[in-house]
Scaffold this motif. Structure first.
Motif, PDB file in Angstrom:
ATOM      1  N   LEU A 550     119.280  27.820 -82.940  1.00 22.90           N
ATOM      2  CA  LEU A 550     120.663  27.368 -82.784  1.00 22.90           C
ATOM      3  C   LEU A 550     121.702  28.440 -83.102  1.00 22.90           C
ATOM      4  N   GLU A 551     121.434  29.263 -84.099  1.00 27.16           N
ATOM      5  CA  GLU A 551     122.423  30.257 -84.528  1.00 27.16           C
ATOM      6  C   GLU A 551     122.355  31.491 -83.632  1.00 27.16           C
ATOM      7  N   GLU A 552     123.521  32.048 -83.374  1.00 32.86           N
ATOM      8  CA  GLU A 552     123.573  33.295 -82.603  1.00 32.86           C
ATOM      9  C   GLU A 552     123.163  34.457 -83.498  1.00 32.86           C
ATOM     10  N   PRO A 553     122.449  35.423 -82.960  1.00 28.88           N
ATOM     11  CA  PRO A 553     121.957  36.536 -83.788  1.00 28.88           C
ATOM     12  C   PRO A 553     123.106  37.387 -84.330  1.00 28.88           C
ATOM     13  N   GLY A 554     122.887  37.894 -85.529  1.00 28.90           N
ATOM     14  CA  GLY A 554     123.891  38.747 -86.142  1.00 28.90           C
ATOM     15  C   GLY A 554     123.689  40.192 -85.780  1.00 28.90           C
ATOM     16  N   ARG A 555     124.377  41.068 -86.517  1.00 33.49           N
ATOM     17  CA  ARG A 555     124.311  42.500 -86.238  1.00 33.49           C
ATOM     18  C   ARG A 555     122.901  43.017 -86.545  1.00 33.49           C
ATOM     19  N   GLY A 556     122.369  43.748 -85.612  1.00 36.65           N
ATOM     20  CA  GLY A 556     121.034  44.325 -85.790  1.00 36.65           C
ATOM     21  C   GLY A 556     119.901  43.404 -85.403  1.00 36.65           C
ATOM     22  N   GLU A 557     120.200  42.177 -85.000  1.00 37.03           N
ATOM     23  CA  GLU A 557     119.157  41.233 -84.600  1.00 37.03           C
ATOM     24  C   GLU A 557     119.027  41.189 -83.087  1.00 37.03           C
ATOM     25  N   GLU A 558     117.806  40.960 -82.646  1.00 39.04           N
ATOM     26  CA  GLU A 558     117.552  40.818 -81.219  1.00 39.04           C
ATOM     27  C   GLU A 558     117.660  39.357 -80.816  1.00 39.04           C
ATOM     28  N   VAL A 559     118.180  39.149 -79.618  1.00 35.24           N
ATOM     29  CA  VAL A 559     118.294  37.789 -79.095  1.00 35.24           C
ATOM     30  C   VAL A 559     116.919  37.315 -78.625  1.00 35.24           C
ATOM     31  N   LEU A 560     116.567  36.075 -78.960  1.00 40.29           N
ATOM     32  CA  LEU A 560     115.297  35.523 -78.502  1.00 40.29           C
ATOM     33  C   LEU A 560     115.330  35.308 -76.996  1.00 40.29           C
ATOM     34  N   THR A 561     114.280  35.737 -76.331  1.00 39.59           N
ATOM     35  CA  THR A 561     114.168  35.494 -74.902  1.00 39.59           C
ATOM     36  C   THR A 561     113.809  34.029 -74.645  1.00 39.59           C
ATOM     37  N   ASP A 562     113.914  33.618 -73.398  1.00 41.35           N
ATOM     38  CA  ASP A 562     113.573  32.241 -73.044  1.00 41.35           C
ATOM     39  C   ASP A 562     112.113  31.949 -73.367  1.00 41.35           C
ATOM     40  N   GLN A 563     111.233  32.892 -73.124  1.00 41.91           N
ATOM     41  CA  GLN A 563     109.819  32.708 -73.429  1.00 41.91           C
ATOM     42  C   GLN A 563     109.605  32.564 -74.931  1.00 41.91           C
ATOM     43  N   GLN A 564     110.308  33.364 -75.728  1.00 44.63           N
ATOM     44  CA  GLN A 564     110.176  33.274 -77.174  1.00 44.63           C
ATOM     45  C   GLN A 564     110.715  31.952 -77.700  1.00 44.63           C
ATOM     46  N   GLU A 565     111.828  31.480 -77.121  1.00 43.03           N
ATOM     47  CA  GLU A 565     112.358  30.194 -77.549  1.00 43.03           C
ATOM     48  C   GLU A 565     111.391  29.056 -77.237  1.00 43.03           C
ATOM     49  N   THR A 566     110.791  29.109 -76.063  1.00 42.24           N
ATOM     50  CA  THR A 566     109.807  28.072 -75.706  1.00 42.24           C
ATOM     51  C   THR A 566     108.631  28.092 -76.661  1.00 42.24           C
ATOM     52  N   ALA A 567     108.128  29.290 -76.972  1.00 39.82           N
ATOM     53  CA  ALA A 567     107.001  29.408 -77.894  1.00 39.82           C
ATOM     54  C   ALA A 567     107.376  28.919 -79.286  1.00 39.82           C
ATOM     55  N   LEU A 568     108.601  29.249 -79.738  1.00 35.83           N
ATOM     56  CA  LEU A 568     109.033  28.816 -81.076  1.00 35.83           C
ATOM     57  C   LEU A 568     109.162  27.293 -81.134  1.00 35.83           C
ATOM     58  N   VAL A 569     109.691  26.674 -80.097  1.00 34.04           N
ATOM     59  CA  VAL A 569     109.797  25.208 -80.073  1.00 34.04           C
ATOM     60  C   VAL A 569     108.415  24.573 -80.140  1.00 34.04           C
ATOM     61  N   GLU A 570     107.466  25.120 -79.401  1.00 37.82           N
ATOM     62  CA  GLU A 570     106.107  24.562 -79.419  1.00 37.82           C
ATOM     63  C   GLU A 570     105.462  24.733 -80.786  1.00 37.82           C
ATOM     64  N   ILE A 571     105.622  25.903 -81.393  1.00 33.93           N
ATOM     65  CA  ILE A 571     105.053  26.138 -82.722  1.00 33.93           C
ATOM     66  C   ILE A 571     105.701  25.211 -83.742  1.00 33.93           C
TER      67      ILE A 571
END
Length: 1285
Positions: A550-571
């Motif tokens: 839900l939170e937008e990434p801060g300085r120095g953080e990478e944005v989660l890709t759509d594939q990573q978000e799907t995997a994180l939701v499943e996990i």
């Protein structure tokens, strides 16, 4: 046991001494008598005082002539004296009886008995032996040697004369000859054989011996035995072990015994030698410490000033150091002798228990005395044994290495070993023995180092987190966690864009998501979570996961890709499920484990925490990913794991409103089945009346249903109004509306909306030859079926509404009628299969068992004959397909998966119809079309057909027998129609005979229970074979179906003796005079059948014409008969290729279909199966290599063989024949009790008078009602046979 009294002590009551004869002392070849006997034949028990000869006294006292040796037993009573042996020497005493023959409470005084009973402190036992050793070391050593011999289970006795005059090898040879009669005889025979000079003697199985025996007496024998050896060396470490007598003799004896071919000697002596070595290692370690201390004291004293130095102390210390060095050299010499004499030979012994002992003890030496044994010269033995073929030995090696690697001080000494055997250790993580695999993974975790393990080695272990074996997966999870998921101690704090601090687990969660994506096993997130669940707490950091989404990434953080978000939701969803339920995923759960109170509390606490957090964040997640079906599927199932009371207790109802609103929006936006299914389940949970929030949830659900129903009615009306002009948009509107209704129908009652008429109208229109799209028609059938089920479930069991019953009856009747028409007239197989399964399920629900509740009896529905014919016809068209359609060769993995799915559907169809047969909803005779395919389709449907046959026989044996006969006659008519004239040696005909033989085996071994059924088979078979009596094409020839008698002969062994004559009379009464005596070739089936019944009846047989000799007219040459035999054997081998139950091939017991044929080694562990049929049915056949040639086939093949006189008398055998022309021994049929003589004959062959084993109609109906519901339930690999709700 109390210590024995020494010389000079008096017994409490010399008159209480029991018999002094020693039953344990025997001469060569005599067995050891029981310890309760009074004495040997040479020395019967008596109570006179005897003179104790010097040198023959007990090991526990000083010699004293002319005096009894009193001693206190376990209970304080005086112990018995020892008697002289026939050889003039004393042996070991035993428990002695009282004069009246009853045993006393006194315990035996031999070392073996004391150690076996384990009632005395081992220290006191050893101290007594040391005292006796100091008095007479020869006799004490003799007792110790006899102790090792007895511990091996040998009955022989070593005398003092043997010890003095014979070498240890000769003593061992003599003990081997006296071990027991069988072992001794075999040993003598081998010693006289010439080949023993060139080959190693084989291992002699000595049967049970104390180390492997069970029971209360031997429960702790091994521990007591090992403790005795350890205490003995510990108590003797200051003097006796250095006298070059006791240890030299013991080591020599144990070394010789360890080389024996007798397994008991070898096993016991190896264990003793290894424990002796371990005790010596402790002695050497003590000497080493003392030597270091002495050296340090000496150096300290020597460095003192000249005036303060004590020269006497220096001399004492020098002498002490010299003595310690000498003792250490002596101990090292002993250890070297044991290692080279025993260990080097026994670590590769043929007995795995011995190899395991060696690996366990060498690990102890390495841990305790690492300066000497933790060297490559010793480690190599452990490394080599890692390749052992027995799992327990490999596991012992791994355990030894684990104990070494857990000590970081050993790392440098193990470096060379690690580099040499690292590959083998890593490969053992994939060991076929799961326990070894678990321990190997733990060992790899211990030695994990960037310089030692390569990335490829680590990846091999990483993938094991997806293993179906939970222990292996958890061990791999520990490795993965230690390797990848360790928090960074740099202290860098991450923040979101709006300044919120990130959880310390954020980098770890990112790494976990990336690992899951790279593993490319996206359907197994639950397995990954379960592997790491008990290892890392990051899986319960709900705030970390939702912030990443839900939170937008801060300085120095990478944005989660759509594939990573799907995997994180499943996990995250899998973590929620694991925390809420506390059970492993499907396929990984072992035996049912009862959760402890602590575990239940932990699950409750985790459930509360996740609910409190996700109640507030779930609506936001659904709003963000509402259009992403893949993410929504996982998010929608989260409410099913909530503690819903928290909505009210924490006053979070506003979040419930948001959740319900988002769920309604998702239903309107998505038509995917998975999304709608999860949404329907979540609504069902939220609307449960167990929670206070159900009112608000039901209001939301009602509004949703109103909108869905309205949309469906409008779209369906529009579709029918357009008629043939309906376009794709009209079809899409109806389809999408039906999809939503169908998924909610599965969990919610929509029958109040009166949609049944809409569905029935759609089905009726399709029957009127109007084109209806497949999707619309299939869902209409399914929805109409579920509507009926919901109406039925709504009925009040005690006072149902009569109008509701009439409505349900009308709906059921209409539905069955229209679905029956679809089964016959519709060409689409999907439509036909859906209609078929719906009919089956409706008939099962509204069968006779409904009448168990009297108020529901009007709801019973029966199938009409037309429907039965249509159902069986569909089975022939869709289930029993030809081999060319069923087994098309392909290498495409997708096609292979499609074939498995198609087979699963066919099994469901067959199981559905078999359910109707089993529950007696259709006539048993309709199952003939199923039973006749038993052998041909055994691989695919054998388990279903076999269970159906067994259950049908339980209901009605006679009708089942008639059905079997009908199946055989149908096959016979098909073969005869395809062959003109009929060839009885053809593969098709032989396959029918084999099927008849298998049917015969299912009748079991009790002929009384199956008497009436067997008689009915013969009666109907005879009528079929001789009808018509005259062949229209050959007036002088036999009846056209006479060959069927050869098939019917397979059931003759099941006929009771008193019934055989009656059956023959019945056969003769149906034939014209003179027919019964014809023996020409066309009449051979009649001859075969008669001989099968005459077998055992006064020895009378009929011999065919022209088979007396090869040279006579009508005979055949040996080459012709050999060719005929070869043809028949090839036909049977070809037929056997269709039978799966060759050696090592288990029967199918579930709907799971393997992708390849099981190898014999793989199937051997699962070959035991409990037959569903009666006892003695088919087990013998299932473990044979080829189907046995039955009587008829042998008669057909050899009817011109002069060497086979009376060929029709060949016995029926359930054993396979190996080789051509050779018949294996046949297990005789059990004899029936014939107490009634000829009075039990079947009068006029009227089976109606036979009521043996027959049930009344009431009892039979009760059996039908009580049949188990899960009759056709299989393992969850593919699913259940049954369908419907």
């Amino acid at each position: 046991m109390m210590p024995a009294l020494h010389a000079g002590q008096k017994a409490q009551d010399p008159g209480d001494f029991a018999d002094i004869g020693s039953p344990h002392i025997t001469r060569r070849g005599k067995g050891m008598a029981s310890g309760s006997e009074g004495g040997t034949p040479e020395h019967p028990g008596h109570e006179e005082e005897q003179e104790v000869v010097p040198g023959e006294e007990s090991d526990f006292e000083e010699p004293r002539k002319g005096r009894k040796r009193p001693a206190k037993g376990a209970g304080g009573a005086p112990s018995a004296k020892k008697a002289k042996t026939p050889g003039g020497k004393k042996g070991a005493g035993g428990r002695t009886p009282k004069p009246n023959g009853t045993a006393t409470e006194e315990q035996a005084v031999t070392l073996f008995e004391v150690v076996k009973l384990g009632k005395s402190a081992m220290q006191s036992v050893v101290d007594e032996w040391i005292d006796s050793y100091k008095q007479d070391r020869d006799m004490a050593l003799l007792d110790l040697i006899q102790f090792f011999i007895q511990c091996s289970g040998c009955k022989g006795v070593v005398t003092a004369e043997m010890l003095h005059n014979m070498e240890h090898s000769d003593i061992i040879r003599k003990m081997t000859e006296e071990f027991d009669e069988e072992t001794g005889a075999l040993h003598k025979k081998m010693l006289t054989a010439s080949w023993v000079l060139h080959f190693q003697l084989p291992d002699l199985d000595s049967g049970d011996y104390p180390l492997i025996m069970t029971g209360p007496q031997y429960k702790r024998f091994k521990n007591n035995f090992c403790e005795f050896i350890a205490v003995l060396v510990r108590q003797c470490q200051y003097s006796i072990i250095y006298d070059q007598y006791m240890m030299d003799n013991v080591i020599s004896l144990l070394t010789g015994l360890s080389h024996s071919q007798v397994r008991a000697f070898r096993h016991t002596s190896t264990l003793a030698a290894m424990k002796l070595m371990t005790a010596l290692v402790n002695v050497a370690l003590t000497l080493s410490v003392n030597l270091d201390n002495t050296q340090r004291q000496y150096e300290s004293e020597r460095q003192k000033a000249q005036g303060k130095r004590a020269s006497e102390r220096l001399e004492i210390l020098m002498q002490k150091r010299a003595d310690l060095q000498e003792n250490q050299e002596e101990v090292e010499h002993m250890m070297n002798s044991i290692f080279k004499g025993v260990f080097v030979h026994r670590y590769r012994d043929s007995l795995p228990e011995i190899r395991a002992i060696c690996m366990e003890e060498i690990g102890t030496w390495m841990r305790q005395y690492s300066d000497t044994f933790l060297a490559d010269s010793y480690l190599k033995y452990v490394g080599w044994t890692l390749h052992d073929k027995v799992g327990e030995v490999r596991k012992g090696c791994i355990s030894t290495l684990q104990a070494l690697y857990c000590n970081k001080e050993n790392a440098q000494k193990l470096e060379l070993f690690t580099n040499r055997f690292k590959d083998r250790i890593v490969s053992m993580t994939l060991d076929k023995d799961m326990d070894v695999s678990v321990q190997a993974i733990k060992l790899v975790t211990m030695i994990m180092n960037d310089d030692i393990l390569t990335s490829e080695d680590c990846e091999n272990v990483y993938q094991l987190v997806y293993s179906s074996h939970r222990a292996v997966a958890q061990a791999a999870g520990e490795f993965l966690n230690k390797r990848l998921f360790q928090q960074d101690d740099s202290g860098k704090q991450l923040k979101t864009k709006r300044g919120k601090k990130r959880s310390p687990n954020t980098p770890l969660i990112r790494d976990l998501v990336q690992f899951f994506i790279e593993s490319e096993l996206h359907e197994h997130a639950a397995y990954l979570v379960d592997s790491l669940w008990e290892t890392n707490e990051m899986l319960k950091d709900w705030e970390c996961m939702t912030d990443l989404l839900l939170e937008e990434p801060g300085r120095g953080e990478e944005v989660l890709t759509d594939q990573q978000e799907t995997a994180l939701v499943e996990i995250m969803t899998c973590c929620i499920r694991q925390a809420s339920e506390g059970i492993p995923p499907i396929g990984r759960a072992s035996a049912k484990k009862v959760q402890t109170a602590r575990e239940k509390k932990q699950i409750y606490d985790d459930k509360v925490k996740l609910t409190e957090h996700l109640i507030q964040t779930l609506p936001a997640l659904l709003g963000k990913y509402a259009v992403d079906a893949e993410k929504v599927i996982n998010l929608l199932c989260i409410p099913q794991y909530f503690d819903l009371d928290i909505y009210t207790t924490s006053r979070l109802e506003k979040h419930l409103d948001l959740l319900l609103k988002h769920m309604q929006d998702i239903v309107e936006k998505h038509a995917e089945q998975e999304v709608l299914e999860e949404c329907s389940k979540s609504f069902m949970v939220l609307c449960s009346e167990d929670y206070p929030i159900h009112t608000k949830a039901m209001v939301s659900r009602s509004g949703l249903f109103d909108a869905l129903v309205q949309k469906f009615k409008q779209s369906l009306d529009t579709f029918f109004q357009e008629g043939e002009e309906a376009d794709e948009d009209d079809v899409f509107n109806v389809t999408s509306a039906q999809k939503r209704l169908m998924e909610f129908y599965k969990c919610h009652d929509l029958s109040a909306y009166d949609l049944f008429e809409k569905f029935i109208f759609t089905i009726k229109t399709a029957n009127d030859k109007t084109y209806i799209p497949q999707e619309i028609l299939v869902r209409s059938i399914a929805c109409a079926h579920m509507d009926i089920m919901w109406r039925f479930s709504r009925l009040d069991e005690h006072d149902p509404d009569k109008n509701d019953i009439r409505t349900i009856n009308s709906c059921v009747k209409t539905f069955l009628e229209f679905c029956s028409q679809l089964v016959e007239g519709y060409v689409d197989p999907t439509i036909q299969e859906e209609a078929f399964m719906s009919i089956v399920d409706i008939l099962v629900v509204f069968a006779r068992q409904v009448a168990a509740n009297p108020v529901m009896k009007n709801l019973i529905h029966h199938s009409d004959p037309v429907t039965e014919i249509r159902l069986t016809s569909l089975l022939g068209d869709r289930v029993f397909v030809g081999p060319e359609e069923e087994h098309q060769a392909t290498d495409d993995e997708e096609d292979e998966a499609n074939k498995i799915e198609a087979l699963h559907k066919r099994r469901n169809l067959l199981a559905g119809y078999c359910k109707l047969v089993v529950y007696n909803m259709v006539s048993i005779k309709t199952a003939a079309d199923i039973f006749k395919h038993y052998m041909r389709y055994y691989n695919d449907y054998g388990d279903i057909i076999k269970t159906t046959l067994s259950k049908a026989r339980e209901m009605d044996k006679v009708n089942t027998a008639r059905t079997l006969n009908l199946a055989l006659t149908q096959l016979f008519q098909e073969v005869k129609a395809s062959q003109q004239p009929l060839d009885r040696a053809s593969q098709a005909f032989l396959s029918i005979k084999e099927l008849a033989r298998r049917f015969s085996l299912t009748f079991g071994l009790d002929p009384v229970k199956t008497r009436q059924a067997v008689a009915e088979i013969h009666k109907e078979g005879i009528v079929f074979a001789i009808t018509p009596l005259d062949d229209p094409n050959d007036k002088e020839g036999p009846p056209p179906y006479l060959s069927f008698l050869e098939i019917l002969a397979e059931f003759s062994p099941k006929v009771m003796k008193q019934d055989r004559k009656t059956i023959l009379n019945y056969l003769e009464s149906k034939l014209r005079p003179g027919m019964i005596n014809k023996t020409d070739d066309p009449w051979l089936p009649l001859l075969t059948y008669r001989n099968s019944l005459l077998e055992g009846e006064h020895g009378s047989k009929v011999v065919a014409r022209g088979i007396r000799g090869h040279g006579k007219k009508g005979g055949k040459s040996p080459s012709e008969m050999a060719a005929k035999r070869k043809l028949t054997m090839e036909a049977n081998e070809a037929f056997a290729g269709k039978t799966p139950n060759r050696p090592g091939h288990p029967l199918h017991t579930s709907t799971a279909v393997k992708r390849r044929r099981m190898d014999p080694e793989e199937g051997s562990e699962q070959s035991s199966e409990r037959d569903e049929s009666e006892q003695g049915s088919e087990r013998e056949f299932e473990h044979t290599g080829k189907p046995a040639l039955s009587q008829g086939s042998w008669a057909q093949v050899r009817h011109h063989d002069s060497a086979r006189k009376g060929r029709a008398n060949i016995s029926y055998s359930t054993q396979g024949r190996r080789g051509r022309g050779k018949q294996m021994p046949v297990e005789p049929e059990p004899e029936e009790a014939d107490d009634s003589g000829d009075d039990d004959d079947i009068a006029d062959f009227d089976t109606s008078d036979m009521h043996i084993g027959q049930s009344s109609p009431v009892d039979m109906a009760q059996q039908i009602v009580n049949l188990p519901d899960n009759l056709f339930t299989s393992s969850p690999d593919i699913g259940d046979f049954s369908s419907g709700l």
